[in-house]
Design a protein around this motif. Structure first.
Motif, PDB file in Angstrom:
ATOM      1  N   PHE A  12       0.848  -1.181   0.000  1.00  0.00           N
ATOM      2  CA  PHE A  12       0.000   0.000   0.000  1.00  0.00           C
ATOM      3  C   PHE A  12       0.885   1.232   0.000  1.00  0.00           C
ATOM      4  N   SER A  13       0.451   2.247  -0.724  1.00  0.00           N
ATOM      5  CA  SER A  13       1.278   3.438  -0.893  1.00  0.00           C
ATOM      6  C   SER A  13       0.398   4.670  -0.987  1.00  0.00           C
ATOM      7  N   ILE A  14       1.055   5.825  -0.822  1.00  0.00           N
ATOM      8  CA  ILE A  14       0.379   7.096  -1.007  1.00  0.00           C
ATOM      9  C   ILE A  14       1.347   8.068  -1.664  1.00  0.00           C
ATOM     10  N   VAL A  15       0.879   8.756  -2.683  1.00  0.00           N
ATOM     11  CA  VAL A  15       1.657   9.822  -3.316  1.00  0.00           C
ATOM     12  C   VAL A  15       1.004  11.140  -2.914  1.00  0.00           C
ATOM     13  N   GLY A  16       1.812  12.167  -2.654  1.00  0.00           N
ATOM     14  CA  GLY A  16       1.250  13.414  -2.182  1.00  0.00           C
ATOM     15  C   GLY A  16       2.018  14.639  -2.640  1.00  0.00           C
ATOM     16  N   TYR A  17       1.347  15.792  -2.506  1.00  0.00           N
ATOM     17  CA  TYR A  17       1.905  17.082  -2.927  1.00  0.00           C
ATOM     18  C   TYR A  17       1.578  18.119  -1.871  1.00  0.00           C
ATOM     19  N   ASP A  18       2.542  19.000  -1.597  1.00  0.00           N
ATOM     20  CA  ASP A  18       2.333  20.097  -0.652  1.00  0.00           C
ATOM     21  C   ASP A  18       2.455  21.416  -1.405  1.00  0.00           C
ATOM     22  N   ALA A  20       2.299  24.399  -0.379  1.00  0.00           N
ATOM     23  CA  ALA A  20       3.006  25.451   0.353  1.00  0.00           C
ATOM     24  C   ALA A  20       4.511  25.388   0.117  1.00  0.00           C
ATOM     25  N   THR A  21       5.043  24.182  -0.063  1.00  0.00           N
ATOM     26  CA  THR A  21       6.490  24.012  -0.218  1.00  0.00           C
ATOM     27  C   THR A  21       6.893  23.520  -1.605  1.00  0.00           C
ATOM     28  N   GLY A  22       5.933  23.024  -2.374  1.00  0.00           N
ATOM     29  CA  GLY A  22       6.242  22.441  -3.671  1.00  0.00           C
ATOM     30  C   GLY A  22       6.773  21.024  -3.586  1.00  0.00           C
ATOM     31  N   GLU A  23       6.787  20.463  -2.381  1.00  0.00           N
ATOM     32  CA  GLU A  23       7.315  19.103  -2.208  1.00  0.00           C
ATOM     33  C   GLU A  23       6.363  18.059  -2.791  1.00  0.00           C
ATOM     34  N   LEU A  24       6.949  17.018  -3.361  1.00  0.00           N
ATOM     35  CA  LEU A  24       6.217  15.883  -3.910  1.00  0.00           C
ATOM     36  C   LEU A  24       6.838  14.623  -3.344  1.00  0.00           C
ATOM     37  N   GLY A  25       5.996  13.622  -3.019  1.00  0.00           N
ATOM     38  CA  GLY A  25       6.593  12.438  -2.431  1.00  0.00           C
ATOM     39  C   GLY A  25       5.731  11.200  -2.448  1.00  0.00           C
ATOM     40  N   VAL A  26       6.360  10.107  -2.010  1.00  0.00           N
ATOM     41  CA  VAL A  26       5.726   8.790  -1.959  1.00  0.00           C
ATOM     42  C   VAL A  26       6.119   8.107  -0.653  1.00  0.00           C
ATOM     43  N   ALA A  27       5.152   7.483  -0.012  1.00  0.00           N
ATOM     44  CA  ALA A  27       5.427   6.615   1.135  1.00  0.00           C
ATOM     45  C   ALA A  27       4.810   5.258   0.830  1.00  0.00           C
ATOM     46  N   VAL A  28       5.522   4.173   1.184  1.00  0.00           N
ATOM     47  CA  VAL A  28       5.066   2.838   0.798  1.00  0.00           C
ATOM     48  C   VAL A  28       5.505   1.806   1.825  1.00  0.00           C
ATOM     49  N   GLN A  29       4.678   0.773   1.999  1.00  0.00           N
ATOM     50  CA  GLN A  29       5.004  -0.377   2.842  1.00  0.00           C
ATOM     51  C   GLN A  29       4.565  -1.644   2.142  1.00  0.00           C
ATOM     52  N   SER A  30       5.326  -2.734   2.350  1.00  0.00           N
ATOM     53  CA  SER A  30       5.002  -3.968   1.641  1.00  0.00           C
ATOM     54  C   SER A  30       5.579  -5.204   2.310  1.00  0.00           C
ATOM     55  N   THR A 145      -1.570  17.654  10.058  1.00  0.00           N
ATOM     56  CA  THR A 145      -0.803  18.822   9.655  1.00  0.00           C
ATOM     57  C   THR A 145       0.683  18.485   9.702  1.00  0.00           C
ATOM     58  N   GLY A 146       1.510  19.468   9.441  1.00  0.00           N
ATOM     59  CA  GLY A 146       2.950  19.237   9.426  1.00  0.00           C
ATOM     60  C   GLY A 146       3.473  19.176   8.012  1.00  0.00           C
ATOM     61  N   SER A 147       4.701  18.717   7.880  1.00  0.00           N
ATOM     62  CA  SER A 147       5.331  18.647   6.559  1.00  0.00           C
ATOM     63  C   SER A 147       4.703  17.541   5.718  1.00  0.00           C
ATOM     64  N   LEU A 148       5.013  17.540   4.428  1.00  0.00           N
ATOM     65  CA  LEU A 148       4.517  16.479   3.556  1.00  0.00           C
ATOM     66  C   LEU A 148       5.005  15.124   4.052  1.00  0.00           C
ATOM     67  N   ALA A 149       6.268  15.044   4.441  1.00  0.00           N
ATOM     68  CA  ALA A 149       6.807  13.774   4.947  1.00  0.00           C
ATOM     69  C   ALA A 149       6.063  13.307   6.186  1.00  0.00           C
ATOM     70  N   ASP A 150       5.769  14.240   7.099  1.00  0.00           N
ATOM     71  CA  ASP A 150       5.013  13.894   8.304  1.00  0.00           C
ATOM     72  C   ASP A 150       3.659  13.300   7.938  1.00  0.00           C
ATOM     73  N   ARG A 151       2.971  13.929   6.998  1.00  0.00           N
ATOM     74  CA  ARG A 151       1.624  13.482   6.612  1.00  0.00           C
ATOM     75  C   ARG A 151       1.659  12.159   5.866  1.00  0.00           C
ATOM     76  N   LEU A 152       2.656  11.959   5.023  1.00  0.00           N
ATOM     77  CA  LEU A 152       2.786  10.684   4.308  1.00  0.00           C
ATOM     78  C   LEU A 152       3.056   9.545   5.278  1.00  0.00           C
ATOM     79  N   LEU A 153       3.937   9.782   6.241  1.00  0.00           N
ATOM     80  CA  LEU A 153       4.249   8.748   7.219  1.00  0.00           C
ATOM     81  C   LEU A 153       3.056   8.448   8.114  1.00  0.00           C
ATOM     82  N   LYS A 154       2.320   9.481   8.487  1.00  0.00           N
ATOM     83  CA  LYS A 154       1.133   9.272   9.305  1.00  0.00           C
ATOM     84  C   LYS A 154       0.102   8.450   8.526  1.00  0.00           C
TER      85      LYS A 154
END
Length: 291
Positions: A12-18, A20-30, A145-154
């Protein structure tokens, strides 16, 4: 990858965009060795892609190239799957640098398999305990709330708590890009962390993420303290315990010199302040560091 169930990136994974910062990212577990080497793809100012199930890694670079040409995520998915004979076993999530998102699950992906999109994100998974994992990820991304990384990990953690991968846990990854966000500003690889084989990969990913923030993050104004009083006493005690000074009764010049030596040995140059001041996060690190 061969067309074998053993090669499925059941995940399962999530891709996201912030915005406010222009950050783009992916968090995944398997339940898959080294999932970070297959699933996450991202390019600063362009978008992020997660490719999984009977993963086709070419979806990463091809998808980013199409986004860079101006195609919307939905159209990118249509083009990627149209030319792929294995489309029915593919799963992909895409978000672009405008926050537009799309997700795709092939009709032959092993259940439970599905995905959803929301503002600035797409979440997807296959061989899951149930749809609750996807829903939990989306809700977590939206409400936290928080950074994109914080939200992806949550979102990843909430997805696991809701059931996660039916087969279990093995690896996890967090990949976030930001223009000139890499070490020293020389590239866009803002956060690139992987846990390739672990009994509790999301927990371990969170642990190393917090270390990454400590080592490479910026000192917060509220954490700057003068080295005096109780702070000075604690610093002396920790430097002695860690072997940097022979006794707590050293003169200030020796104290500061050896504290600087500690900072440099531990790679805390980013948190080195003017003489007589300390980042309290560094002091906390010292308290829990083993000898």
């Amino acid at each position: 990858m061969s067309n074998s169930a053993n090669n499925l990136v059941a995940t399962f994974s999530i891709v996201g965009y912030d915005p406010a910062t222009g950050e783009l990212g992916v968090a995944v577990q398997s339940k898959f060795l080294g999932v970070g080497s297959v699933v996450p793809w991202a390019k600063a100012g362009v978008g992020a892609v997660a490719t999984q199930s009977l993963a086709n890694p070419s979806y990463g670079p091809k998808g980013l190239s199409l986004l860079e040409e101006g195609e919307e995520p939905e159209e990118v998915i249509k083009q990627l799957t149209a030319e792929d004979s294995g489309r029915d076993m593919r799963q992909v999530g895409i978000v672009d640098a405008k926050g537009r998102a799309a997700t795709y699950t092939g009709v032959s992906c092993y259940s439970y398999a599905g995905g959803l999109t929301g503002e600035h994100y797409a979440a997807q998974g296959n061989i899951l305990v149930g749809q609750e994992t996807i829903q939990a990820m989306g809700q977590a991304f939206e409400k936290n709330t928080g950074s994109l990384a914080d939200r992806l990990l949550k979102a990843l953690d909430e997805g696991q708590q809701a059931g996660g991968d039916k087969r279990g846990k093995q690896s996890a990854a967090l990949y976030v890009v930001k223009e000139q966000g890499g070490y020293g500003g020389y590239n866009d690889r803002f956060i690139d962390l992987r846990v390739d084989d672990h009994d509790h990969p999301i927990r371990e990913l969170n642990r190393i993420y917090h270390l990454q923030q400590l080592y490479f993050g910026v000192t917060k104004e509220e954490n700057i303290a003068e080295i005096k009083g109780e702070v000075k006493d604690e610093l002396r005690e920790q430097l002695k315990r860690l072997g940097y000074i022979p006794t707590v009764y050293v003169v200030d010049s020796i104290l500061y010199k050896n504290f600087t030596a500690f900072l440099h040995r531990e790679n805390f140059e980013e948190r080195e302040l003017e003489e007589g001041k300390i980042d309290l996060e560094v002091l906390d690190f010292m308290k829990y560091k083993s000898v």
